[in-house]
Design a protein around this motif. Structure first.
Motif, PDB file in Angstrom:
ATOM      1  N   ASP A 234      21.356  44.735  41.170  1.00  0.00           N
ATOM      2  CA  ASP A 234      20.208  43.894  41.560  1.00  0.00           C
ATOM      3  C   ASP A 234      20.414  42.429  41.155  1.00  0.00           C
ATOM      4  O   ASP A 234      19.588  41.572  41.466  1.00  0.00           O
ATOM      5  N   LEU A 235      21.515  42.127  40.457  1.00  0.00           N
ATOM      6  CA  LEU A 235      21.892  40.742  40.177  1.00  0.00           C
ATOM      7  C   LEU A 235      22.972  40.337  41.182  1.00  0.00           C
ATOM      8  O   LEU A 235      23.523  41.169  41.892  1.00  0.00           O
ATOM      9  N   LYS A 236      23.285  39.044  41.219  1.00  0.00           N
ATOM     10  CA  LYS A 236      24.378  38.590  42.087  1.00  0.00           C
ATOM     11  C   LYS A 236      25.701  38.853  41.362  1.00  0.00           C
ATOM     12  O   LYS A 236      25.939  38.336  40.271  1.00  0.00           O
ATOM     13  N   ILE A 237      26.544  39.677  41.952  1.00  0.00           N
ATOM     14  CA  ILE A 237      27.837  39.990  41.332  1.00  0.00           C
ATOM     15  C   ILE A 237      28.795  38.826  41.589  1.00  0.00           C
ATOM     16  O   ILE A 237      29.127  38.519  42.733  1.00  0.00           O
ATOM     17  N   VAL A 238      29.223  38.192  40.510  1.00  0.00           N
ATOM     18  CA  VAL A 238      30.129  37.044  40.605  1.00  0.00           C
ATOM     19  C   VAL A 238      31.585  37.518  40.544  1.00  0.00           C
ATOM     20  O   VAL A 238      32.457  36.976  41.224  1.00  0.00           O
ATOM     21  N   TYR A 239      31.809  38.570  39.734  1.00  0.00           N
ATOM     22  CA  TYR A 239      33.179  39.072  39.544  1.00  0.00           C
ATOM     23  C   TYR A 239      33.085  40.524  39.113  1.00  0.00           C
ATOM     24  O   TYR A 239      32.243  40.883  38.288  1.00  0.00           O
ATOM     25  N   TYR A 240      33.964  41.358  39.669  1.00  0.00           N
ATOM     26  CA  TYR A 240      34.020  42.764  39.240  1.00  0.00           C
ATOM     27  C   TYR A 240      35.440  43.291  39.376  1.00  0.00           C
ATOM     28  O   TYR A 240      36.139  42.979  40.342  1.00  0.00           O
ATOM     29  N   ARG A 241      35.849  44.092  38.407  1.00  0.00           N
ATOM     30  CA  ARG A 241      37.143  44.765  38.504  1.00  0.00           C
ATOM     31  C   ARG A 241      37.069  46.083  37.731  1.00  0.00           C
ATOM     32  O   ARG A 241      36.250  46.242  36.816  1.00  0.00           O
ATOM     33  N   GLU A 242      37.917  47.001  38.124  1.00  0.00           N
ATOM     34  CA  GLU A 242      38.042  48.278  37.437  1.00  0.00           C
ATOM     35  C   GLU A 242      39.519  48.640  37.499  1.00  0.00           C
ATOM     36  O   GLU A 242      40.068  48.785  38.583  1.00  0.00           O
ATOM     37  N   LEU A 243      40.164  48.759  36.337  1.00  0.00           N
ATOM     38  CA  LEU A 243      41.615  48.930  36.354  1.00  0.00           C
ATOM     39  C   LEU A 243      42.138  49.440  35.029  1.00  0.00           C
ATOM     40  O   LEU A 243      41.412  49.505  34.032  1.00  0.00           O
ATOM     41  N   VAL A 244      43.426  49.807  35.039  1.00  0.00           N
ATOM     42  CA  VAL A 244      44.151  50.099  33.805  1.00  0.00           C
ATOM     43  C   VAL A 244      44.854  48.804  33.417  1.00  0.00           C
ATOM     44  O   VAL A 244      45.600  48.226  34.210  1.00  0.00           O
ATOM     45  N   LEU A 245      44.596  48.345  32.188  1.00  0.00           N
ATOM     46  CA  LEU A 245      45.089  47.052  31.734  1.00  0.00           C
ATOM     47  C   LEU A 245      46.309  47.235  30.834  1.00  0.00           C
ATOM     48  O   LEU A 245      46.220  47.904  29.790  1.00  0.00           O
ATOM     49  N   ASP A 246      47.437  46.668  31.246  1.00  0.00           N
ATOM     50  CA  ASP A 246      48.675  46.691  30.449  1.00  0.00           C
ATOM     51  C   ASP A 246      49.094  48.101  30.013  1.00  0.00           C
ATOM     52  O   ASP A 246      49.717  48.272  28.965  1.00  0.00           O
ATOM     53  N   ASN A 247      48.708  49.089  30.805  1.00  0.00           N
ATOM     54  CA  ASN A 247      49.014  50.493  30.490  1.00  0.00           C
ATOM     55  C   ASN A 247      48.540  50.888  29.084  1.00  0.00           C
ATOM     56  O   ASN A 247      49.130  51.737  28.423  1.00  0.00           O
ATOM     57  N   LYS A 248      47.419  50.232  28.640  1.00  0.00           N
ATOM     58  CA  LYS A 248      46.893  50.490  27.293  1.00  0.00           C
ATOM     59  C   LYS A 248      45.445  50.957  27.306  1.00  0.00           C
ATOM     60  O   LYS A 248      45.002  51.658  26.406  1.00  0.00           O
ATOM     61  N   LYS A 249      44.691  50.504  28.301  1.00  0.00           N
ATOM     62  CA  LYS A 249      43.279  50.896  28.351  1.00  0.00           C
ATOM     63  C   LYS A 249      42.762  50.807  29.779  1.00  0.00           C
ATOM     64  O   LYS A 249      43.237  49.980  30.568  1.00  0.00           O
ATOM     65  N   ALA A 250      41.801  51.671  30.087  1.00  0.00           N
ATOM     66  CA  ALA A 250      41.157  51.670  31.409  1.00  0.00           C
ATOM     67  C   ALA A 250      39.747  51.113  31.241  1.00  0.00           C
ATOM     68  O   ALA A 250      38.952  51.646  30.452  1.00  0.00           O
ATOM     69  N   ILE A 251      39.465  50.033  31.962  1.00  0.00           N
ATOM     70  CA  ILE A 251      38.219  49.310  31.721  1.00  0.00           C
ATOM     71  C   ILE A 251      37.555  48.885  33.041  1.00  0.00           C
ATOM     72  O   ILE A 251      38.176  48.882  34.103  1.00  0.00           O
ATOM     73  N   ALA A 252      36.287  48.542  32.916  1.00  0.00           N
ATOM     74  CA  ALA A 252      35.568  47.861  33.992  1.00  0.00           C
ATOM     75  C   ALA A 252      35.053  46.551  33.413  1.00  0.00           C
ATOM     76  O   ALA A 252      34.621  46.489  32.255  1.00  0.00           O
ATOM     77  N   SER A 253      35.141  45.478  34.209  1.00  0.00           N
ATOM     78  CA  SER A 253      34.702  44.137  33.775  1.00  0.00           C
ATOM     79  C   SER A 253      33.792  43.558  34.840  1.00  0.00           C
ATOM     80  O   SER A 253      34.055  43.716  36.043  1.00  0.00           O
ATOM     81  N   LEU A 254      32.759  42.852  34.392  1.00  0.00           N
ATOM     82  CA  LEU A 254      31.777  42.313  35.337  1.00  0.00           C
ATOM     83  C   LEU A 254      31.213  40.991  34.849  1.00  0.00           C
ATOM     84  O   LEU A 254      31.043  40.775  33.656  1.00  0.00           O
ATOM     85  N   ILE A 255      30.953  40.106  35.812  1.00  0.00           N
ATOM     86  CA  ILE A 255      30.118  38.921  35.574  1.00  0.00           C
ATOM     87  C   ILE A 255      29.056  38.948  36.658  1.00  0.00           C
ATOM     88  O   ILE A 255      29.367  39.105  37.841  1.00  0.00           O
ATOM     89  N   ALA A 256      27.792  38.853  36.242  1.00  0.00           N
ATOM     90  CA  ALA A 256      26.685  38.925  37.200  1.00  0.00           C
ATOM     91  C   ALA A 256      25.638  37.865  36.853  1.00  0.00           C
ATOM     92  O   ALA A 256      25.416  37.550  35.676  1.00  0.00           O
ATOM     93  N   LYS A 257      25.012  37.322  37.890  1.00  0.00           N
ATOM     94  CA  LYS A 257      24.071  36.199  37.732  1.00  0.00           C
ATOM     95  C   LYS A 257      22.659  36.611  38.146  1.00  0.00           C
ATOM     96  O   LYS A 257      22.467  37.258  39.175  1.00  0.00           O
ATOM     97  N   LYS A 258      21.687  36.226  37.318  1.00  0.00           N
ATOM     98  CA  LYS A 258      20.281  36.534  37.613  1.00  0.00           C
ATOM     99  C   LYS A 258      19.722  35.563  38.646  1.00  0.00           C
ATOM    100  O   LYS A 258      19.961  34.369  38.537  1.00  0.00           O
TER     101      LYS A 258
END
Length: 200
Positions: A176-200
């Motif tokens: 329900d916010l404006k999604i500025v950036y989103y990713r979901e990935l395995v990072l450096d073969n060390k961790k699996a993460i989701a990252s987000l920046i969202a604007k009200k």
């Protein structure tokens, strides 16, 4: 009767969490280091300057980084040791942060207060509505934490379902916010993460 038992169990669980985190942070060393999360470093330029809140800040590495970049920073954590170390890190960096102890299971975020809310490697789904309400109009959330794939691949990190995001869950939590950036990935073969920046 059941209700009372539930309250007692919740209190026990909360105090047990606090004890675990206190034990983790009581060492003099900064267990996660003093450098901020890469995702914050890479995207600091997207964030609107002003008042920031770092939730479950740990030893303060991200809060201090925000302060050094001109933000007025509030940072909270359940661990007294973590808060003391965050204050020490701020002093080392000639930065000012307002670091305080808070149990986010009970602490109420103030409404319409923050230009930025940062949350890294902490997941409490019922806090999300409060996070949105605590943002000023035009304010941004920056968030990164583990997904279930992290456990599936046997990487370090939490194993309990409640602390792991399902595929696309972080995106849905803030849709329900404006999604500025989103990713979901395995990072450096060390961790699996989701990252987000969202604007009200």
């Amino acid at each position: 009767m059941f209700f009372s038992h539930h309250i007692l169990f919740s209190s026990f669980a909360d105090s047990r969490d606090k004890v675990l985190w206190e034990k983790r942070y009581e060492t003099e060393a900064y267990i996660l280091g003093k450098e901020p999360v890469e995702f914050l470093k890479e995207h600091i330029g997207l964030l609107p300057r002003g008042k920031a809140l770092d939730l479950a800040m740990g030893e303060g590495r991200n809060a201090v980084f925000l302060a050094k970049h001109g933000f007025e920073v509030d940072g909270c954590d359940i661990s007294e040791h973590a808060v003391k170390k965050a204050r020490k890190l701020a002093a080392e960096n000639h930065a000012t942060i307002h670091a305080f102890i808070a149990d986010l299971e009970t602490y109420q975020l103030p409404k319409d207060t923050y230009d930025v809310i940062a949350c890294f490697y902490y997941l409490q789904r019922d806090l999300v509505p409060q996070m949105k309400a605590a943002l000023k109009p035009g304010g941004m959330i920056i968030y990164e934490t583990y997904t279930t794939e992290n456990r599936e691949r046997g990487f370090k990190g939490p194993k309990e379902e409640e602390y792991l995001l399902q595929p696309n869950e972080l995106l849905r939590l803030f849709e329900d916010l404006k999604i500025v950036y989103y990713r979901e990935l395995v990072l450096d073969n060390k961790k699996a993460i989701a990252s987000l920046i969202a604007k009200k």
